[in-house]
Design a protein around this motif. Structure first.
Motif, PDB file in Angstrom:
ATOM      1  N   ARG A 205       0.828  -1.206   0.000  1.00 57.86           N
ATOM      2  CA  ARG A 205       0.000   0.000   0.000  1.00 57.86           C
ATOM      3  C   ARG A 205       0.860   1.252   0.000  1.00 57.86           C
ATOM      4  O   ARG A 205       0.543   2.229  -0.692  1.00 57.86           O
ATOM      5  N   ARG A 206       1.946   1.240   0.766  1.00 55.08           N
ATOM      6  CA  ARG A 206       2.812   2.415   0.818  1.00 55.08           C
ATOM      7  C   ARG A 206       3.415   2.705  -0.562  1.00 55.08           C
ATOM      8  O   ARG A 206       3.444   3.852  -1.010  1.00 55.08           O
ATOM      9  N   THR A 207       3.866   1.667  -1.253  1.00 54.88           N
ATOM     10  CA  THR A 207       4.423   1.843  -2.593  1.00 54.88           C
ATOM     11  C   THR A 207       3.377   2.392  -3.546  1.00 54.88           C
ATOM     12  O   THR A 207       3.648   3.299  -4.350  1.00 54.88           O
ATOM     13  N   LEU A 208       2.167   1.851  -3.466  1.00 56.58           N
ATOM     14  CA  LEU A 208       1.095   2.306  -4.350  1.00 56.58           C
ATOM     15  C   LEU A 208       0.691   3.749  -4.054  1.00 56.58           C
ATOM     16  O   LEU A 208       0.340   4.505  -4.973  1.00 56.58           O
ATOM     17  N   ARG A 209       0.734   4.152  -2.800  1.00 56.79           N
ATOM     18  CA  ARG A 209       0.375   5.536  -2.461  1.00 56.79           C
ATOM     19  C   ARG A 209       1.366   6.525  -3.074  1.00 56.79           C
ATOM     20  O   ARG A 209       0.972   7.553  -3.633  1.00 56.79           O
ATOM     21  N   TRP A 210       2.663   6.215  -2.970  1.00 56.65           N
ATOM     22  CA  TRP A 210       3.665   7.084  -3.574  1.00 56.65           C
ATOM     23  C   TRP A 210       3.497   7.127  -5.098  1.00 56.65           C
ATOM     24  O   TRP A 210       3.564   8.207  -5.711  1.00 56.65           O
ATOM     25  N   ALA A 211       3.283   5.985  -5.699  1.00 54.22           N
ATOM     26  CA  ALA A 211       3.147   5.928  -7.152  1.00 54.22           C
ATOM     27  C   ALA A 211       1.893   6.663  -7.619  1.00 54.22           C
ATOM     28  O   ALA A 211       1.914   7.360  -8.646  1.00 54.22           O
ATOM     29  N   THR A 212       0.808   6.532  -6.874  1.00 55.88           N
ATOM     30  CA  THR A 212      -0.429   7.223  -7.247  1.00 55.88           C
ATOM     31  C   THR A 212      -0.270   8.724  -7.138  1.00 55.88           C
ATOM     32  O   THR A 212      -0.777   9.487  -7.981  1.00 55.88           O
ATOM     33  N   GLY A 213       0.422   9.192  -6.107  1.00 57.83           N
ATOM     34  CA  GLY A 213       0.700  10.621  -5.996  1.00 57.83           C
ATOM     35  C   GLY A 213       1.520  11.127  -7.172  1.00 57.83           C
ATOM     36  O   GLY A 213       1.251  12.220  -7.716  1.00 57.83           O
ATOM     37  N   LEU A 214       2.505  10.349  -7.593  1.00 54.54           N
ATOM     38  CA  LEU A 214       3.298  10.724  -8.773  1.00 54.54           C
ATOM     39  C   LEU A 214       2.428  10.772 -10.024  1.00 54.54           C
ATOM     40  O   LEU A 214       2.573  11.674 -10.870  1.00 54.54           O
ATOM     41  N   ALA A 215       1.512   9.815 -10.161  1.00 53.32           N
ATOM     42  CA  ALA A 215       0.638   9.773 -11.330  1.00 53.32           C
ATOM     43  C   ALA A 215      -0.262  11.003 -11.384  1.00 53.32           C
ATOM     44  O   ALA A 215      -0.459  11.607 -12.454  1.00 53.32           O
ATOM     45  N   ALA A 216      -0.825  11.387 -10.237  1.00 52.10           N
ATOM     46  CA  ALA A 216      -1.692  12.566 -10.201  1.00 52.10           C
ATOM     47  C   ALA A 216      -0.910  13.822 -10.583  1.00 52.10           C
ATOM     48  O   ALA A 216      -1.408  14.681 -11.332  1.00 52.10           O
TER      49      ALA A 216
ATOM     50  N   ALA B 259      -8.208   7.633  -6.253  1.00 52.10           N
ATOM     51  CA  ALA B 259      -7.423   6.426  -5.983  1.00 52.10           C
ATOM     52  C   ALA B 259      -6.734   6.499  -4.625  1.00 52.10           C
ATOM     53  O   ALA B 259      -6.677   5.508  -3.890  1.00 52.10           O
ATOM     54  N   LEU B 260      -6.213   7.672  -4.271  1.00 56.19           N
ATOM     55  CA  LEU B 260      -5.568   7.823  -2.959  1.00 56.19           C
ATOM     56  C   LEU B 260      -6.568   7.601  -1.832  1.00 56.19           C
ATOM     57  O   LEU B 260      -6.249   6.991  -0.805  1.00 56.19           O
ATOM     58  N   GLY B 261      -7.785   8.095  -2.024  1.00 57.84           N
ATOM     59  CA  GLY B 261      -8.819   7.873  -1.014  1.00 57.84           C
ATOM     60  C   GLY B 261      -9.159   6.402  -0.865  1.00 57.84           C
ATOM     61  O   GLY B 261      -9.358   5.907   0.258  1.00 57.84           O
ATOM     62  N   CYS B 262      -9.213   5.685  -1.981  1.00 57.06           N
ATOM     63  CA  CYS B 262      -9.522   4.255  -1.922  1.00 57.06           C
ATOM     64  C   CYS B 262      -8.405   3.475  -1.243  1.00 57.06           C
ATOM     65  O   CYS B 262      -8.665   2.512  -0.497  1.00 57.06           O
ATOM     66  N   LEU B 263      -7.152   3.875  -1.476  1.00 56.27           N
ATOM     67  CA  LEU B 263      -6.033   3.175  -0.851  1.00 56.27           C
ATOM     68  C   LEU B 263      -6.066   3.292   0.672  1.00 56.27           C
ATOM     69  O   LEU B 263      -5.625   2.386   1.381  1.00 56.27           O
ATOM     70  N   ARG B 264      -6.598   4.387   1.175  1.00 54.73           N
ATOM     71  CA  ARG B 264      -6.711   4.556   2.623  1.00 54.73           C
ATOM     72  C   ARG B 264      -7.673   3.546   3.235  1.00 54.73           C
ATOM     73  O   ARG B 264      -7.597   3.251   4.434  1.00 54.73           O
ATOM     74  N   LEU B 265      -8.572   3.008   2.439  1.00 53.46           N
ATOM     75  CA  LEU B 265      -9.558   2.050   2.936  1.00 53.46           C
ATOM     76  C   LEU B 265      -9.044   0.610   2.925  1.00 53.46           C
ATOM     77  O   LEU B 265      -9.712  -0.284   3.449  1.00 53.46           O
ATOM     78  N   LEU B 266      -7.882   0.389   2.335  1.00 53.44           N
ATOM     79  CA  LEU B 266      -7.341  -0.962   2.220  1.00 53.44           C
ATOM     80  C   LEU B 266      -6.244  -1.207   3.247  1.00 53.44           C
ATOM     81  O   LEU B 266      -5.519  -0.282   3.606  1.00 53.44           O
ATOM     82  N   PRO B 267      -6.080  -2.430   3.710  1.00 51.34           N
ATOM     83  CA  PRO B 267      -5.037  -2.729   4.688  1.00 51.34           C
ATOM     84  C   PRO B 267      -3.693  -2.936   4.013  1.00 51.34           C
ATOM     85  O   PRO B 267      -3.609  -3.193   2.814  1.00 51.34           O
ATOM     86  N   GLU B 268      -2.634  -2.830   4.809  1.00 45.30           N
ATOM     87  CA  GLU B 268      -1.316  -3.248   4.340  1.00 45.30           C
ATOM     88  C   GLU B 268      -1.243  -4.763   4.446  1.00 45.30           C
ATOM     89  O   GLU B 268      -1.618  -5.337   5.463  1.00 45.30           O
ATOM     90  N   THR B 269      -0.782  -5.422   3.386  1.00 38.09           N
ATOM     91  CA  THR B 269      -0.782  -6.892   3.356  1.00 38.09           C
ATOM     92  C   THR B 269       0.613  -7.483   3.273  1.00 38.09           C
ATOM     93  O   THR B 269       0.753  -8.713   3.300  1.00 38.09           O
TER      94      THR B 269
END
Length: 450
Positions: free
Chosen positions: A309-320, A416-426
């Motif tokens: 999730r942490r990796t995806l959050r950084w990548a999504t911020g870069l995409a935006a 997408a960033l909002g949705c990532l906040r709803l998911l757990p780290e796995t």
């Protein structure tokens, strides 16, 4: 290494190879439609609609496959969760490959009239159903064989498949355009990439028929934590796992949108709106795909340490953020800046796609993992992939510039960033330790606050 360890290592290598090769072939089949839609399908199948109308019609058929992908996720997920991963992957490869090859022999509007686009739609539906069942099964093939601490790294093999498929698709079209004159390409040259699918399907079947069923599926099929085979997996997913499906689909929407804006819409816009040769844009995208492959592998591997999730959050911020500079750079029509725009987008996309092959399967228990992961992945495709080229075409036509498309894309990034906040780290969890979108057991070596 003992005999069992050697067998497991060999199984993992075969699973990774089968996932990589099969997914590369299926995404090649899927991507060549997008390239052909941007370059030639308008006048071939929709003449008389004008430049914009023909492009919208071609992109509308393009979108049909995305709408069919959740159907494929449900159908193939059902049999994948009930019967097994291997058989469904063989069938999905056959369906996609044969439908793609059939496009290569489909007469155009001049020969068949309106029957030509009708049949094209039907074949595109078959492509969508086939791909809808492909990714989820291939992801499970690796996830259920890989050790928990290296699941992200091995998932990177799968995520290289779409990149390889993209390189093959665009490389073939680039070679044909360089080797043929414009008339020959429009009359018959565009059919060659579709007909090549016959050969690729044979290769893919040879690889996939050699793999064995997932040992986790065999061992948990009738017992154990998360075990038991559901009679209707999709109902179990809708009832008990709707949170990760909706949040996971929303989280990957911006990745889909950015990818198809960069590789399909930008190709059409640069050639028809900016007057840039299609060979130039295709060459830029091919070079950018190398950067995408590198960041896919980096983000997939590092997600085992940094967290999915942490990796995806950084990548999504870069995409935006990149969304806001993509089209201003592209509209300069200066080759250096255009390359920066397209290659930068591809690099960001690699960061986003790398962890997904591990992250999405980790959100679901074994008994419904195929259906859940496939449905989540393809839901993001419907929202981000199906509608985005159509929205972009309309926005550009309305405002006379593609820059508003960037703001639309940045808005999807915020979603997408909002949705990532709803998911757990796995990261580090044993498969099945996260159930219904919530942690069900402690993670192994992961930071719960990540």
């Amino acid at each position: 290494m003992d005999a069992e360890g050697a067998w497991r290592a060999g199984q993992l290598r075969r699973a990774a190879a089968a996932a990589l090769i099969g997914t590369a072939i299926e995404f090649y089949d899927f991507f060549i439609y997008g390239t052909a839609a941007a370059l030639v399908f308008g006048p071939v199948f929709f003449p008389g609609l004008g430049t914009v109308g023909a492009l919208l019609a071609a992109f509308s058929v393009y979108a049909v496959a995305f709408l069919a992908r959740p159907v494929g996720a449900v159908v193939f997920g059902h049999f994948g969760d009930r019967v097994g991963r291997k058989a469904t992957l063989v069938v999905s490869l056959l369906l996609m490959g044969l439908a793609t090859a059939a496009v290569g022999v489909l007469p155009g509007f001049a020969a068949w009239g309106w029957w030509a686009p009708v049949v094209l739609v039907a074949l595109r539906v078959c492509q969508g159903v086939g791909l809808g069942g492909e990714w989820g099964g291939a992801a499970l093939l690796i996830a259920e064989n890989a050790p928990a601490g290296r699941r992200g790294r091995y998932g990177g093999f799968l995520q290289l498949g779409p990149t390889i498929g993209f390189v093959l698709a665009n490389g073939v079209f680039l070679a044909l355009q360089l080797g043929l004159d414009g008339r020959a390409f429009r009359e018959w040259g565009w059919r060659v990439p579709f007909l090549a699918s016959f050969v690729l399907v044979v290769v893919g079947l040879f690889v996939r028929l050699r793999i064995e069923e997932s040992p986790l599926f065999r061992s948990e099929g009738g017992r154990g934590a998360g075990g038991g085979r559901e009679r209707l997996p999709v109902l179990e997913v809708v009832r008990g796992h709707w949170r990760p499906v909706l949040a996971g689909g929303g989280a990957i929407t911006v990745g889909y949108a950015l990818f198809y804006l960069t590789t399909t819409y930008a190709l059409a816009y640069a050639t028809t709106g900016l007057g840039v040769a299609s060979t130039v844009v295709l060459a830029m995208l091919l070079v950018g795909a190398v950067g995408m492959a590198a960041t896919v592998w980096l983000s997939a591997s590092r997600s085992d340490r940094w967290g999915r999730r942490r990796t995806l959050r950084w990548a999504t911020g870069l995409a935006a953020g990149w969304s806001l500079v993509l089209f201003p750079l592209l509209e300069t029509a200066r080759r250096g800046l255009m390359f920066v725009a397209l290659a930068g987008a591809m690099v960001v996309l690699g960061c986003m796609f790398g962890p997904l092959a591990a992250f999405l399967p980790e959100l679901f228990p074994t008994r419904v993992r195929y259906t859940g992961a496939a449905l989540t992945y393809n839901l993001g495709g419907v929202i981000g992939g199906a509608t985005t080229p159509l929205v972009a075409t309309r926005l550009t036509e309305a405002y006379g510039t593609a820059q508003p498309v960037g703001w639309y894309l940045a808005g999807l990034g915020v979603l997408a960033l909002g949705c990532l906040r709803l998911l757990p780290e796995t990261t580090g969890a044993e498969l099945g330790a996260v159930d219904g979108g919530r942690r069900r057991a402690p993670l192994l070596g992961a930071d719960p606050a990540a």
